[in-house]
Design a protein around this motif. Structure first.
Motif, PDB file in Angstrom:
ATOM      1  N   ASP A  83      66.523  97.336 -29.222  1.00 43.35           N
ATOM      2  CA  ASP A  83      66.102  95.845 -28.661  1.00 43.35           C
ATOM      3  C   ASP A  83      63.979  95.696 -28.790  1.00 43.35           C
ATOM      4  O   ASP A  83      64.292  94.781 -29.196  1.00 43.35           O
ATOM      5  CB  ASP A  83      66.301  95.931 -27.163  1.00 43.35           C
ATOM      6  CG  ASP A  83      66.011  94.655 -27.027  1.00 43.35           C
ATOM      7  OD1 ASP A  83      64.862  94.622 -26.218  1.00 43.35           O
ATOM      8  OD2 ASP A  83      66.632  93.693 -26.982  1.00 43.35           O
ATOM      9  N   THR A  84      63.660  96.942 -28.554  1.00 44.94           N
ATOM     10  CA  THR A  84      61.990  97.002 -28.425  1.00 44.94           C
ATOM     11  C   THR A  84      61.523  98.505 -28.522  1.00 44.94           C
ATOM     12  O   THR A  84      61.866  99.497 -28.022  1.00 44.94           O
ATOM     13  CB  THR A  84      61.806  96.449 -26.636  1.00 44.94           C
ATOM     14  OG1 THR A  84      62.405  95.183 -26.136  1.00 44.94           O
ATOM     15  CG2 THR A  84      59.642  96.605 -27.157  1.00 44.94           C
ATOM     16  N   GLY A  94      66.977 100.064 -26.177  1.00 45.40           N
ATOM     17  CA  GLY A  94      68.124  99.647 -26.858  1.00 45.40           C
ATOM     18  C   GLY A  94      69.114  99.905 -26.264  1.00 45.40           C
ATOM     19  O   GLY A  94      69.658 100.213 -25.031  1.00 45.40           O
ATOM     20  N   LYS A 137      59.606  94.154 -32.174  1.00 43.79           N
ATOM     21  CA  LYS A 137      61.066  93.730 -31.906  1.00 43.79           C
ATOM     22  C   LYS A 137      61.550  93.439 -33.592  1.00 43.79           C
ATOM     23  O   LYS A 137      61.643  93.271 -34.490  1.00 43.79           O
ATOM     24  CB  LYS A 137      60.445  92.535 -31.934  1.00 43.79           C
ATOM     25  CG  LYS A 137      59.848  92.460 -30.681  1.00 43.79           C
ATOM     26  CD  LYS A 137      60.689  93.263 -29.718  1.00 43.79           C
ATOM     27  CE  LYS A 137      62.346  92.010 -28.345  1.00 43.79           C
ATOM     28  NZ  LYS A 137      61.876  92.695 -26.849  1.00 43.79           N
TER      29      LYS A 137
END
Length: 322
Positions: free
Chosen positions: A35-36, A67, A321
């Motif tokens: 996710d990041t 994530g 991202k």
């Protein structure tokens, strides 16, 4: 999947945005969808080829991401499918692998996040791991501190310490005060030693956290209180002075101490790493630590993220991202 590949060391242009096979989790592993992704100095050092714990090239760099578990290997029941997790390459055999849309890791390396933790904030935790040990392990819990680390300042305040922050611009000193430090000094236009002694009424500080090193490192000893300690945990301006003894002798009435710290002291202590992460996750879930985000960039712009980090203008954390 898309990933950043480092085939050779060099400048930011060495970071290639490429298509590579999506990994599959083996026995005892899980597949995490990112996710990041956090951007930190260790990846910059890997890219330059100067990191003491270099992965074999070609490699996907990156030491942390948050994530969700999307696939389990055989024998794995936890973490469950759909579970939000944090992955640190410090729990992996190689300090790399996180600049990618997916990563397959041992199940124990995918640390479940409490429901209250945001994925984006969790991707900042590697810096807090270092800050925690600089404060509580390397320094053995000393009282007042002078720090150049944003994460160190937050954890020092949580521990009830008085904090003097040092930064290189007015924007950064404002950020330091915004995070709760009692004082902030701009080292580019103020005499740091004089200001520290002024705000401590000549007493000095018990603890100095120095990630800078370089030719001015020895002046730290003039700012210490009796029995104070300097903890060196980085070399952003190069190695500290080769001979520190003259500066220490000049301040011998304070009985100064210095410790050179690396998080790699715990490479063979997963129990310590796990205990530290548990404390940090509790702080994050309770919003006692609040990562300051400088910017969010697409994974494809990892080279630009490195340029920004090396510019010295970043205030807080850079994130990628996928």
């Amino acid at each position: 999947m898309k990933a950043i590949l480092l085939r050779y060391t060099g400048g930011p242009s060495a970071l290639e945005y490429v298509e590579v096979p999506t990994p599959r989790p083996g026995e005892g592993e899980v597949l995490v969808k990112a996710d990041t992704i956090g951007v930190s100095m260790p990846e910059v050092l890997v890219r330059r080829g100067t990191y003491a714990w270099m992965p074999l090239l070609p490699a996907i760099p990156g030491i942390e991401l948050s994530g969700t578990v999307v696939e389990q290997g055989t024998t794995v029941t936890e973490p469950a499918l759909g579970q939000p997790v944090f992955v640190s390459a410090r729990d992996l055999p190689v300090r790399a692998g996180c600049y990618a849309e997916y990563i397959a890791v041992p199940a124990h390396a995918a640390r479940p996040l409490p429901r209250e933790c945001e994925l984006e904030a969790a991707a900042c935790l590697s810096n807090y791991q270092v800050a925690f040990h600089v404060l509580h392990t390397a320094a053995r819990g000393r009282g007042g501190t002078r720090s150049r680390s944003q994460r160190g300042r937050q954890l020092a305040l949580i521990a009830g310490m008085r904090v003097i922050g040092v930064a290189g611009s007015d924007a950064k000193t404002r950020a330091v005060i915004g995070l709760g430090a009692q004082h902030a000094i701009n080292h580019r236009d103020e005499d740091v030693v004089a200001r520290v002694l002024e705000v401590t009424q000549g007493c000095g500080v018990d603890l100095i956290l120095d990630p800078i090193g370089g030719k001015d490192f020895a002046r730290n000893f003039a700012m210490l209180a009796p029995l104070g300690m300097v903890v060196s945990y980085g070399r952003l301006d190069g190695p500290p002075d080769a001979d520190l003894l003259p500066a220490m002798r000049a301040n011998s009435a304070r009985s100064p101490a210095v410790r050179f710290f690396t998080i790699h002291s715990f490479d063979d202590r997963p129990d310590i790493r796990a205990a530290t992460m548990q404390v940090l996750l509790e702080h994050l879930a309770a919003h006692r630590i609040r990562p300051l985000i400088h910017d969010r960039l697409p994974l494809a712009e990892a080279a630009r993220a490195h340029q920004l980090l090396e510019s010295g203008q970043v205030i807080g954390k850079l994130l990628l991202k996928p």
